[in-house]
Motif scaffolding. Structure first.
Motif, PDB file in Angstrom:
ATOM      1  N   UNK A   1      16.323   1.834  -2.046  1.00  0.00           N
ATOM      2  CA  UNK A   1      15.425   2.367  -1.014  1.00  0.00           C
ATOM      3  C   UNK A   1      14.694   1.234  -0.296  1.00  0.00           C
ATOM      4  N   UNK A   2      14.210   0.268  -1.075  1.00  0.00           N
ATOM      5  CA  UNK A   2      13.513  -0.857  -0.452  1.00  0.00           C
ATOM      6  C   UNK A   2      14.454  -1.663   0.434  1.00  0.00           C
TER       7      UNK A   2
ATOM      8  N   UNK B   1      12.283  11.658   1.862  1.00  0.00           N
ATOM      9  CA  UNK B   1      12.326  10.758   3.017  1.00  0.00           C
ATOM     10  C   UNK B   1      11.042   9.959   3.188  1.00  0.00           C
ATOM     11  N   UNK B   2       9.919  10.506   2.741  1.00  0.00           N
ATOM     12  CA  UNK B   2       8.656   9.785   2.930  1.00  0.00           C
ATOM     13  C   UNK B   2       8.559   8.525   2.079  1.00  0.00           C
ATOM     14  N   UNK B   3       9.360   8.414   1.023  1.00  0.00           N
ATOM     15  CA  UNK B   3       9.344   7.157   0.262  1.00  0.00           C
ATOM     16  C   UNK B   3       9.876   6.020   1.132  1.00  0.00           C
ATOM     17  N   UNK B   4      10.660   6.379   2.161  1.00  0.00           N
ATOM     18  CA  UNK B   4      11.113   5.411   3.158  1.00  0.00           C
ATOM     19  C   UNK B   4      10.106   5.353   4.300  1.00  0.00           C
ATOM     20  N   UNK B   5       9.798   6.520   4.855  1.00  0.00           N
ATOM     21  CA  UNK B   5       9.029   6.588   6.088  1.00  0.00           C
ATOM     22  C   UNK B   5       7.601   6.120   5.999  1.00  0.00           C
ATOM     23  N   UNK B   6       7.007   6.100   4.801  1.00  0.00           N
ATOM     24  CA  UNK B   6       5.619   5.669   4.663  1.00  0.00           C
ATOM     25  C   UNK B   6       5.471   4.172   4.427  1.00  0.00           C
TER      26      UNK B   6
ATOM     27  N   UNK C   1       0.790  -1.220   0.000  1.00  0.00           N
ATOM     28  CA  UNK C   1       0.000   0.000   0.000  1.00  0.00           C
ATOM     29  C   UNK C   1       0.821   1.268   0.000  1.00  0.00           C
ATOM     30  N   UNK C   2       2.150   1.127  -0.019  1.00  0.00           N
ATOM     31  CA  UNK C   2       3.013   2.307   0.051  1.00  0.00           C
ATOM     32  C   UNK C   2       2.859   3.195  -1.181  1.00  0.00           C
ATOM     33  N   UNK C   3       2.726   2.587  -2.347  1.00  0.00           N
ATOM     34  CA  UNK C   3       2.541   3.374  -3.567  1.00  0.00           C
ATOM     35  C   UNK C   3       1.333   4.296  -3.438  1.00  0.00           C
ATOM     36  N   UNK C   4       0.250   3.787  -2.869  1.00  0.00           N
ATOM     37  CA  UNK C   4      -0.973   4.588  -2.745  1.00  0.00           C
ATOM     38  C   UNK C   4      -0.813   5.674  -1.686  1.00  0.00           C
ATOM     39  N   UNK C   5      -0.036   5.371  -0.635  1.00  0.00           N
ATOM     40  CA  UNK C   5       0.234   6.401   0.370  1.00  0.00           C
ATOM     41  C   UNK C   5       1.104   7.509  -0.215  1.00  0.00           C
ATOM     42  N   UNK C   6       2.024   7.149  -1.091  1.00  0.00           N
ATOM     43  CA  UNK C   6       2.848   8.164  -1.751  1.00  0.00           C
ATOM     44  C   UNK C   6       1.983   9.071  -2.629  1.00  0.00           C
ATOM     45  N   UNK C   7       1.047   8.468  -3.364  1.00  0.00           N
ATOM     46  CA  UNK C   7       0.140   9.270  -4.186  1.00  0.00           C
ATOM     47  C   UNK C   7      -0.717  10.186  -3.319  1.00  0.00           C
ATOM     48  N   UNK C   8      -1.163   9.684  -2.164  1.00  0.00           N
ATOM     49  CA  UNK C   8      -1.990  10.501  -1.274  1.00  0.00           C
ATOM     50  C   UNK C   8      -1.193  11.683  -0.725  1.00  0.00           C
ATOM     51  N   UNK C   9       0.094  11.464  -0.474  1.00  0.00           N
ATOM     52  CA  UNK C   9       0.943  12.545   0.043  1.00  0.00           C
ATOM     53  C   UNK C   9       1.305  13.543  -1.047  1.00  0.00           C
TER      54      UNK C   9
END
Length: 398
Positions: A189-190, A265-270, A109-117
């Motif tokens: 990053x992953x 940083x959020x690509x890591x933190x989310x 779900x990280x991809x979708x959280x990145x889009x939301x941010x």
């Protein structure tokens, strides 16, 4: 003017780029010259000194004008061994690691959280995947054309031709258009957020130890821990290591401040698996004395504009008090940093825009990287009060 700085330490970590200390400081020298012309200051820079292990490049910078002078010990953390090592991996393995990463970000779900941010950052993340689809379509077209011709052995010949076209495009256009570079960045990053990059973890720990040792050894007025792009995540990690090495880090004379520029940083933190990273950032929040200034920009698609990374990572906020918000988020307008001709030339080049945070301005503006690093005003005061440049008059006096 308060918090006048006469000696400062800057520790800088950039993005996922194979840049040597010599190339970084060579560019820095040119960009400082541009900044000097704007502010009417003079700067001298020492020759580059490389640490025995090759992981840190250093220069001493002296900047002066009118009634002030500031000395800056500038350290650049070199990541080129890590990045070049990833680049040297066989292309099929690099592709596999990227596809595993992409599936991970979708499934978690990280991809979708990145889009939301930030939907623009989400599209930036999709760029390498989209180009892989285009290359695969080209390979499929060639393979099917051969099969339709009905030549003997057409099926295996078509499959082989399709793969050759795909990997040929990936090796040539993929390199030219930064696709393979971005694939490796996302794979790194992953692995990093999951604790699978012991080489990076060990180097970041050594960087933190160096900061802690230098903070005790020298009489600084200010210590800046600066991260650009992916370095915005890595410098938070480094700061956490420095604080673990010396719990009094921010309780001595020097004001300690993290500065993140166009941070990703959020690509890591989310990511749900980035618990260790979030805990590291939480220690900085809880310290209560370390400042954090986050610079964001709408023109730059490779950052999370108008976001609070601590809030989005669902960390416990710093209690209100005399310190700055953590982080203090400031938005900048590159149109106001650059002359019209320069802005028009670069505004459609996403990567060039992304690097403007650490390039020289061509107009006076409250955010100026070289006045942040070399000027006489602390970052805390500049960020809090929107000091233009370094608070200089036309004659270069405070």
């Amino acid at each position: 003017m308060t918090d006048r700085i006469t000696r400062r330490a800057v520790f800088f970590i950039g993005g996922y780029d194979p840049k040597t200390a010599e190339s970084f400081f060579g560019r820095l020298d040119k960009e400082i010259a541009r900044s000097n012309r704007i502010w009417g200051v003079s700067t001298s820079i020492s020759p580059v000194e490389l640490s025995p292990d090759g992981e840190v490049g250093r220069v001493a910078i002296r900047t002066s004008a009118g009634n002030w002078a500031t000395e800056t010990d500038f350290s650049f953390f070199v990541l080129d061994r890590i990045v070049l090592g990833d680049f040297a991996t066989p292309l099929p393995k690099r592709l596999w690691k990227y596809l595993v990463m992409f599936a991970d970000y979708v499934a978690s779900g990280t991809l979708f959280r990145l889009f939301a941010a930030s939907w623009r950052f989400g599209l930036y993340m999709l760029y390498p995947f989209f180009m892989l689809v285009v290359f695969a379509a080209a390979g499929t077209f060639v393979g099917r054309w051969l099969v339709r011709n009905g030549m003997p052995g057409a099926l295996p010949l078509g499959a082989a031709a399709g793969l050759i076209v795909f990997f040929g495009l990936l090796a040539t256009l993929g390199r030219r258009w930064s696709i393979t570079h971005l694939m490796d960045l996302w794979s790194f990053s992953r692995d990093y957020l999951r604790g699978r990059r012991p080489d990076a973890d060990a180097q970041l720990r050594r960087c933190g130890d160096l900061i802690a040792a230098q903070a005790v050894q020298f009489d600084y007025d200010e210590i800046l821990l600066v991260g650009h792009s992916t370095g915005g995540a890595l410098i938070l990690d480094v700061a956490g290591h420095a604080l673990a090495a010396d719990r009094l880090l921010a309780r001595r004379k020097a004001r300690v401040c993290v500065l993140t520029l166009g941070s990703t940083a959020l690509k890591i933190g989310l990511h749900p698996a980035a618990g260790a990273f979030r805990r590291k950032v939480q220690t900085l929040v809880d310290d209560g004395r370390i400042d954090w200034v986050e610079i964001q920009c709408l023109t730059d698609v490779i950052n999370f504009y108008k976001t609070d990374p601590v809030a989005l990572m669902e960390l416990s906020p710093r209690r209100a008090g005399e310190n700055l918000p953590f982080p203090l988020v400031r938005q900048v307008r590159m149109r106001d940093m650059l002359e019209d001709a320069t802005y028009k030339r670069i505004k459609r080049n996403f990567f060039r825009v992304h690097y403007q945070y650490i390039f020289g301005n061509t107009k006076r503006y409250f955010y100026d990287f070289f006045m942040v690093c070399c000027g006489p005003v602390s970052l805390r005061v500049r960020a809090e009060k929107s000091i233009v440049g370094a608070g200089l008059s036309e004659e270069g006096t405070i």
